[in-house]
Design an enzyme around this catalytic site. Structure first.
Site, PDB file in Angstrom:
ATOM      1  N   THR A   1      38.872  34.682  45.906  1.00 43.98           N
ATOM      2  CA  THR A   1      38.545  33.907  44.717  1.00 43.98           C
ATOM      3  C   THR A   1      39.786  33.184  44.206  1.00 43.98           C
ATOM      4  O   THR A   1      39.733  32.005  43.833  1.00 43.98           O
ATOM      5  CB  THR A   1      37.983  34.820  43.617  1.00 43.98           C
TER       6      THR A   1
ATOM      7  N   ASP B   1      37.303  45.743  51.766  1.00 46.08           N
ATOM      8  CA  ASP B   1      38.391  44.868  51.316  1.00 46.08           C
ATOM      9  C   ASP B   1      39.620  45.691  50.960  1.00 46.08           C
ATOM     10  O   ASP B   1      40.747  45.347  51.331  1.00 46.08           O
ATOM     11  CB  ASP B   1      37.957  44.049  50.092  1.00 46.08           C
TER      12      ASP B   1
ATOM     13  N   ASP C   1      32.177  39.032  45.145  1.00 45.14           N
ATOM     14  CA  ASP C   1      33.160  38.776  46.180  1.00 45.14           C
ATOM     15  C   ASP C   1      33.129  37.304  46.571  1.00 45.14           C
ATOM     16  O   ASP C   1      32.114  36.796  47.035  1.00 45.14           O
ATOM     17  CB  ASP C   1      32.813  39.674  47.385  1.00 45.14           C
TER      18      ASP C   1
HETATM   19  P1  ADP Z   1      40.141  37.876  44.475  1.00 39.94           P
HETATM   20  O1  ADP Z   1      38.959  37.524  45.308  1.00 39.94           O
HETATM   21  O2  ADP Z   1      41.063  36.719  44.332  1.00 39.94           O
HETATM   22  O3  ADP Z   1      40.814  39.125  44.903  1.00 39.94           O
HETATM   23  P2  ADP Z   1      39.262  39.383  42.195  1.00 39.94           P
HETATM   24  O4  ADP Z   1      37.974  39.187  41.483  1.00 39.94           O
HETATM   25  O5  ADP Z   1      39.438  40.586  43.021  1.00 39.94           O
HETATM   26  O6  ADP Z   1      39.547  38.086  43.032  1.00 39.94           O
HETATM   27  O7  ADP Z   1      40.400  39.357  41.087  1.00 39.94           O
HETATM   28  C1  ADP Z   1      41.753  39.498  41.408  1.00 39.94           C
HETATM   29  C2  ADP Z   1      42.588  39.279  40.174  1.00 39.94           C
HETATM   30  O8  ADP Z   1      42.286  40.254  39.181  1.00 39.94           O
HETATM   31  C3  ADP Z   1      44.060  39.434  40.505  1.00 39.94           C
HETATM   32  O9  ADP Z   1      44.767  38.410  39.878  1.00 39.94           O
HETATM   33  C4  ADP Z   1      44.397  40.788  39.901  1.00 39.94           C
HETATM   34  O10 ADP Z   1      45.756  40.898  39.515  1.00 39.94           O
HETATM   35  C5  ADP Z   1      43.486  40.823  38.713  1.00 39.94           C
HETATM   36  N1  ADP Z   1      43.254  42.197  38.232  1.00 39.94           N
HETATM   37  C6  ADP Z   1      42.726  43.227  38.901  1.00 39.94           C
HETATM   38  N2  ADP Z   1      42.679  44.333  38.135  1.00 39.94           N
HETATM   39  C7  ADP Z   1      43.186  43.998  36.932  1.00 39.94           C
HETATM   40  C8  ADP Z   1      43.407  44.683  35.698  1.00 39.94           C
HETATM   41  N3  ADP Z   1      43.087  45.958  35.574  1.00 39.94           N
HETATM   42  N4  ADP Z   1      43.940  43.995  34.675  1.00 39.94           N
HETATM   43  C9  ADP Z   1      44.247  42.704  34.831  1.00 39.94           C
HETATM   44  N5  ADP Z   1      44.067  41.978  35.949  1.00 39.94           N
HETATM   45  C10 ADP Z   1      43.541  42.619  36.991  1.00 39.94           C
END
Ligand code: ADP
Ligand code: MG
Length: 557
Positions: free
Chosen positions: A100, A393, A66
């Site tokens: 992130t 979250d 996170d």
């Molecule tokens: P943040 O802290 O920015 O939320 P995350 O590590 O949660 O960071 O990553 C979020 C990103 O991952 C977003 O761009 C989201 O669209 C992408 N994401 C989440 N699940 C998937 C998936 N199954 N396939 C592709 N991208 C994904």
């Protein structure tokens, strides 16, 4: 002053030890610091992102993916780097997710800005261009977003699952997503103007170490981590009248402390009998009001416990104040603060059952009760903590989205679409600002590039494929990080909150422009130190800054 300068005698206003960095030096110093922070969290982006192990100076270990948690634990004391941490904190507060992304985009904006500065474009032109682009990008989010209604639980579940993907909560994401959506549904009300209000105050999260995450559950009520005050009390009461009280069920302290002079053993007996009588009266009042269950924030005298048990009343003492507040909603009760002045109308109603495995009471309210409790379980503290973070979250994401009503296709789809539309917009922008708008568009594409990188895919090939799909009119084309294919991510169930994306865009822009605006660093100490930590003062902050960061990162693997 100008006269003095003309005479070639600069006025010296800074102390001997102080240091100064100007213009390009100051800018690149700051940009480097900010980018270092951004880069430290990049590898955690997306479902295939890695975790970080953070070891505090006390030796506590946190394993997380996170963004905001990482940055908060990192012990950063460089002032510029701290601005980036603030981006993450704002993002977390406002949206609960996308931290992130916000930080990584801020870093990329600065990287692209540096290129422009090297081409002798003035920082203020870059700043103006970034602001223009950011405003336009936020409008574009609204253009490409899909509307979602509070009763579209399928879509909301996907939203929750996407938010949890790659986090500790992942293995059980479908169960947790269902619990989250149910929890939000339970506390959503429609306002007079037709908008939806989600009151997260009525959602409690309770964590329990010991069982598996898969046994997490949602209670339509409260979970109270307490035992009955006396072994003879019932441990469960169906359809109970519940008294919530925040004064002790004891002899008042003033009376107990008062000095008494006793002349004979009889007098002592008399005194004790009186005390006993008074306690008995208190309990009788409680029983007369019709209470079956008493939850007391303060202590309950041993004798009072005994009388309560005799009356068949279930009582628990030293219940947390916050639990009492929550119980008030769950049971629809008033919190009584004077046991000499209350009545049946102050009591609430609930079913009270016992969860022996977890040593807690489950208090479930009736029809008009508000309040649900998400009981998060996990085998170890680490599992519980990370699951709680992920669930919390996702809860924020679902609740803000229900209130906001818009979602986007994830997996970089929204970023690539916005970037492509921003480039069209840039064509109409005059002057050097145009280059800044284009640089902004490029920076957004960092998201799919990093998603690909973190999944071990070729980021350039991915971006080329994505751009081609969007040029063909497929606005939902994003990266499936598991297969490596470009797919319609919306249909594939990878959906994100539009509100969080807007927030990420504006906080990333704000941080980047804040850093770019600085053309002069005046530090009351040495600016160039590396590695060594200094104490106190702005000089310590600046000089020891990168050193502090190095120290913080040293704990990471
Ligand atoms: P943040 O802290 O920015 O939320 P995350 O590590 O949660 O960071 O990553 C979020 C990103 O991952 C977003 O761009 C989201 O669209 C992408 N994401 C989440 N699940 C998937 C998936 N199954 N396939 C592709 N991208 C994904
Ligand atoms: Mg996320």
């Amino acid at each position: 002053m100008s006269q003095q300068r003309m005479q070639g005698q600069p006025m010296i206003i800074l102390g001997e030890d102080s240091q100064r960095m100007k213009d390009k030096d100051a800018q690149s110093h700051n940009i480097e610091a900010a980018r270092a922070v951004a880069e430290s969290v990049r590898t955690t982006l997306g479902p295939k992102g890695m975790d970080k192990m953070l070891v505090s100076s006390m030796g506590d270990v946190t394993i997380t993916n996170d963004g905001v948690t990482i940055l908060q634990e990192m012990d950063i004391d460089n002032p510029t780097a701290s601005m980036i941490v603030e981006v993450a904190e704002t993002q977390e507060d406002e949206a609960g997710d996308g931290t992130t992304t916000a930080v990584a985009v801020a870093g990329e904006l600065l990287k692209n800005a540096e290129d422009l500065l090297e081409q002798d474009i003035h920082p203020s032109a870059v700043i103006r261009g970034f602001h223009l682009a950011s405003e336009e990008a936020r409008d574009l989010v609204d253009d490409i977003a899909t509307e979602v209604e509070p009763d579209d639980t399928d879509l909301l579940r996907k939203l929750a699952e996407t938010s949890m993907t790659g986090k500790g909560a992942e293995q059980n994401k479908s169960l947790l997503a269902q619990l989250i959506v149910d929890a939000v549904e339970a506390v959503t009300v429609e306002a007079d103007d037709g908008s939806h209000v989600v009151d997260l105050e009525f959602v409690n999260i309770e964590t329990q170490t010991g069982r598996s995450v898969g046994e997490s559950e949602l209670l339509h009520g409260a979970a109270i981590d307490k035992d009955p005050a006396h072994p003879d009390m019932p441990s469960e009461v169906e359809d109970a009248d519940v008294l919530l009280v925040n004064e002790p069920i004891e002899i008042e302290e003033a009376e107990a402390d008062a000095q008494i002079n006793l002349d004979s053993p009889d007098q002592l007996q008399e005194f004790l009998d009186k005390e006993e009588e008074r306690l008995q009266e208190k309990v009788q009042q409680i029983a007369d009001a019709g209470a079956d269950v008493v939850l007391c924030q303060k202590g309950i005298d041993d004798l009072a416990q005994h009388y309560l048990a005799k009356e068949g009343i279930l009582a628990a003492r030293r219940v947390k104040k916050s639990d009492l507040q929550f119980l008030k909603e769950v049971a629809g009760a008033n919190i009584v603060s004077d046991l000499d002045d209350f009545g049946p109308e102050d009591l609430g109603h609930a079913d009270v059952t016992r969860d022996d495995a977890d040593d807690m009471f489950l208090v479930e309210g009736g029809e008009d009760a508000h309040g649900v409790t998400l009981v998060i379980r996990g085998s170890t503290d680490h599992v519980v903590d990370e699951t709680e973070r992920g669930t919390g979250d996702a809860l924020d994401v679902v609740s803000t989205t229900v209130a906001d009503g818009r979602v986007l296709a994830g997996g970089g789809a929204a970023e690539v679409e916005i970037a492509s539309r921003l480039r069209e917009f840039a064509d109409g922008v005059e002057g050097r600002e145009q280059l800044a708008v284009e640089a902004f568009a490029d920076a957004l594409e960092l998201v799919p590039r990093v998603l690909a990188e973190n999944a071990g895919l070729d980021s350039i090939d991915t971006l080329v494929d994505l751009r081609a799909a969007h040029a063909d009119g497929d606005a939902h084309a994003g990266l499936n990080v598991f297969s490596g294919d470009v797919v319609d991510t919306f249909d594939a169930g990878v959906v994100e909150p539009a509100h969080a994306k807007e927030q990420a865009l504006s906080s990333a822009t704000e941080a980047a422009t804040l850093v770019l605006k600085i053309d002069d660093i005046i530090a009351a100490g040495d600016l160039s130190t590396e590695g060594e930590e200094e104490e106190g003062g702005p000089g310590g902050g600046m000089g020891g800054g990168m050193g502090g960061m190095g120290g913080g990162m040293g704990g990471m693997m």
